[in-house]
Write a protein that holds these residues in place. Structure first.
Motif: not given
Ligand SMILES: [Cu+2]
Length: 116
Positions: A38-56
């Protein structure tokens, strides 16, 4: 006749271009590959959130974050991996509480900014 040939040639060229685009390597979220189409028809969204890093994961260039609900993209709380660059992770380790923003392009979530 020549005009028809040109039209056919450019159509084939356009098709091979889009095929190449789908072959490009990219980070995917586990279990959400199906949404990639669906990538071609879906617009890119930018969202903000909070969380905890579990792994890198420096090899896969991902950061796994346990985040709360994100209404902007209709996500419930979950733990998931985001694509990220090494620079963006400077000074961050697993266990850090972070505020982050990300771009959602189809099923691909990429960190835009992340900080403690
Ligand atoms: Cu999520």
């Amino acid at each position: 006749m020549k005009l028809t040939l040109i039209a056919v040639t450019s159509t084939v060229f356009a098709l091979s271009l889009s095929a190449h685009a789908e072959d490009m390597p990219g980070m995917k979220m586990d279990g959400m590959e199906g949404m990639q189409m669906k990538q071609e028809t879906t617009q890119a969204l930018v969202a903000t959130a909070e969380g905890t890093i579990k792994a890198i994961d420096p090899t896969k260039h991902t950061v796994t974050i346990s985040h709360g609900a994100i209404p902007a993209v209709q996500w419930p709380p979950m733990t998931m991996a985001f694509s990220v660059t090494q620079d963006q992770l400077t000074g961050l380790i697993a266990g850090d509480r972070v505020t982050f923003s990300f771009r959602l392009d189809g099923s691909k979530a990429t960190i835009v900014s992340i900080k403690k």
